[in-house]
Design an enzyme around this catalytic site. Sequence first.
Site, PDB file in Angstrom:
ATOM      1  N   GLU A 295       0.823  -1.207   0.000  1.00  0.00           N
ATOM      2  CA  GLU A 295       0.000   0.000   0.000  1.00  0.00           C
ATOM      3  C   GLU A 295       0.858   1.258   0.000  1.00  0.00           C
ATOM      4  O   GLU A 295       0.787   2.071   0.924  1.00  0.00           O
ATOM      5  CB  GLU A 295      -0.906  -0.007   1.243  1.00  0.00           C
ATOM      6  N   PRO A 296       1.686   1.450  -1.021  1.00  0.00           N
ATOM      7  CA  PRO A 296       2.539   2.633  -1.022  1.00  0.00           C
ATOM      8  C   PRO A 296       1.777   3.871  -1.484  1.00  0.00           C
ATOM      9  O   PRO A 296       1.012   3.819  -2.447  1.00  0.00           O
ATOM     10  CB  PRO A 296       3.614   2.272  -2.046  1.00  0.00           C
ATOM     11  N   GLY A 297       1.971   4.963  -0.788  1.00  0.00           N
ATOM     12  CA  GLY A 297       1.384   6.234  -1.221  1.00  0.00           C
ATOM     13  C   GLY A 297       2.492   7.171  -1.627  1.00  0.00           C
ATOM     14  O   GLY A 297       2.721   7.445  -2.803  1.00  0.00           O
ATOM     15  N   ARG A 298       3.233   7.633  -0.616  1.00  0.00           N
ATOM     16  CA  ARG A 298       4.308   8.597  -0.819  1.00  0.00           C
ATOM     17  C   ARG A 298       5.316   8.139  -1.867  1.00  0.00           C
ATOM     18  O   ARG A 298       5.754   8.938  -2.696  1.00  0.00           O
ATOM     19  CB  ARG A 298       5.024   8.799   0.515  1.00  0.00           C
ATOM     20  N   CYS A 367      -1.243  34.056   8.930  1.00  0.00           N
ATOM     21  CA  CYS A 367      -0.909  34.590  10.255  1.00  0.00           C
ATOM     22  C   CYS A 367      -0.687  33.469  11.264  1.00  0.00           C
ATOM     23  O   CYS A 367      -1.472  33.281  12.188  1.00  0.00           O
ATOM     24  CB  CYS A 367      -2.028  35.491  10.739  1.00  0.00           C
ATOM     25  N   GLU A 368       0.380  32.721  11.073  1.00  0.00           N
ATOM     26  CA  GLU A 368       0.766  31.640  11.984  1.00  0.00           C
ATOM     27  C   GLU A 368       2.282  31.545  11.902  1.00  0.00           C
ATOM     28  O   GLU A 368       2.832  31.567  10.804  1.00  0.00           O
ATOM     29  CB  GLU A 368       0.216  30.277  11.503  1.00  0.00           C
ATOM     30  N   TYR A 396       0.817  14.080   0.064  1.00  0.00           N
ATOM     31  CA  TYR A 396       0.335  14.810   1.239  1.00  0.00           C
ATOM     32  C   TYR A 396       0.541  16.312   1.071  1.00  0.00           C
ATOM     33  O   TYR A 396       0.829  17.032   2.017  1.00  0.00           O
ATOM     34  CB  TYR A 396       0.991  14.264   2.522  1.00  0.00           C
TER      35      TYR A 396
HETATM   36  C1  LIG Z   1      -1.259   6.120   4.940  1.00  0.00           C
HETATM   37  C2  LIG Z   1      -1.311   4.665   4.757  1.00  0.00           C
HETATM   38  C3  LIG Z   1      -0.566   4.068   3.744  1.00  0.00           C
HETATM   39  C4  LIG Z   1       0.378   4.825   2.852  1.00  0.00           C
HETATM   40  O1  LIG Z   1       1.489   5.303   3.537  1.00  0.00           O
HETATM   41  P1  LIG Z   1       2.709   5.899   2.688  1.00  0.00           P
HETATM   42  O2  LIG Z   1       3.701   6.272   3.728  1.00  0.00           O
HETATM   43  O3  LIG Z   1       2.216   7.076   1.935  1.00  0.00           O
HETATM   44  O4  LIG Z   1       3.204   4.823   1.809  1.00  0.00           O
HETATM   45  C5  LIG Z   1      -0.719   2.708   3.558  1.00  0.00           C
HETATM   46  N1  LIG Z   1      -1.545   1.965   4.330  1.00  0.00           N
HETATM   47  C6  LIG Z   1      -2.261   2.514   5.328  1.00  0.00           C
HETATM   48  C7  LIG Z   1      -3.160   1.655   6.117  1.00  0.00           C
HETATM   49  C8  LIG Z   1      -2.173   3.875   5.575  1.00  0.00           C
HETATM   50  O5  LIG Z   1      -2.864   4.410   6.570  1.00  0.00           O
END
Ligand SMILES: *Cc1c(COP(=O)(O)O)cnc(C)c1O
Length: 438
Positions: A295-298, A367-368, A396
């Site tokens: 489950e890669p996002g970043r 303004c922070e 993100y």
């Molecule tokens: C946020 C999240 C991801 C992705 O994380 P990355 O650091 O972006 O790869 C994968 N699985 C779950 C359950 C998450 O909450």
Amino acid sequence: MHEFRYQQGELFCEGVSVEKLARRHGTPLYVYSRGTIESHFTRLNLALKPLDHMVCYAMKANSNLAVLSTLARLKAGFDIVSAGELYRVLRAGGDPSRCVFAGVGKTEDEIRFALKTGIYSFNVESEAELNRINRIGISMRKQAPVALRVNPNIEAHTHAKITTGTYENKFGIAYETIEGLYGRASRMAGIHVRGIQMHIGSQITTVAPFARAVRKMLPLVRMLRDRHQLEFFSIGGGIGIVYRPALESGRRMWWDPSRKRIRPAGAASLPLTIDLYARTLVPLLKPLGMRILLEPGRFIVGNAGILVTRVEYLKRTGRKNFVIVDAAMNDLIRPAFYDSYHQIVPLRQHPKSMAGMIKSDVVGPVCESGDYFAKDRPLVPVREGDYLSIMSAGAYGFAMASNYNTRPRPAEILVAGKTVKVGRKRETIAELVRGEAA
Ligand SMILES: *Cc1c(COP(=O)(O)O)cnc(C)c1O
């Protein structure tokens, strides 16, 4: 790693001048490289080839439809966390049967929608949620496919706000109680136990925490696989990226966020690469004979996007040089929220060497005091009207943007070769008050 490069002193995204985009579409502006997104996904897929596997892009990192459709065309799966994200997958032409649904607070409506749509699995985070999904499954005369999310109690050595795999966190189900819960789940009429899942955190920059978590899980996974005919094991996301590239000192250095310092790249502290990740994990996972989910996002989008901003003012106080830009924390909250580092470069390369750099704070107009992109950062001299690129803003970034200070969110541009697609128009101020009553 990405396709933002200088050509004759000018920053390009693939075949397109970033300054041209900034002039045409205004700033602040998110620019994504489609080729970079595709190459990250493809490289990861290839590295995992020895495994029966599915890469489910964690779309909370960047859920723009143009980004999603790019990945859908490559047959990506998606890791979703809300009904809204599932709707986006459908709108982008993604396959719901390749979606996994994560998150500790799934509502009744969200569970119904996902079950009706036919997702691959619910990643269940508590016994109460399992009971709810079972009830809904029975009422819809369906068996909801589930995986229980195990909390392996492993320290990921990343920022506290993105550590998820220890008992200090709200995520997952304690390792020790999982066995009993699988027993109960397997007897529920509205549930089909399909897999097992974990996710230990985000922006993990060494392979060791992944290896430790997988090793710890293996006996449990084997036992539950045999007892309940589990089909898949999801090892989560969290693959870290390089936000701070090698310094120009000749020696390979990297920024270790867990220790908050720059370290030389030696054998023991190699920054995580996909080859290292696969070389370490594939031999551990292959003997399971199960389908492996990631489950890669970043990793997919982080370095595939930049935030382009324009210098509005220069301000010198007694001690500091402030570069006030037109982007702000509402556009990119990572520095304020995670103390994160983003490289900042001019769109036109400056002839001056490091020696000509000026220590500057790059700040936004909100303004922070938290509204900054860099503090005491050596920066090339800039003038009003110059453009800067905040690098590695693809993950993100826009996804966490808000309208704080009634600031319309930036436009998002997707570049592929020489073609430019407006993935999202800039918001207008009138749109911001839609739905309000005076
Ligand atoms: C946020 C999240 C991801 C992705 O994380 P990355 O650091 O972006 O790869 C994968 N699985 C779950 C359950 C998450 O909450």
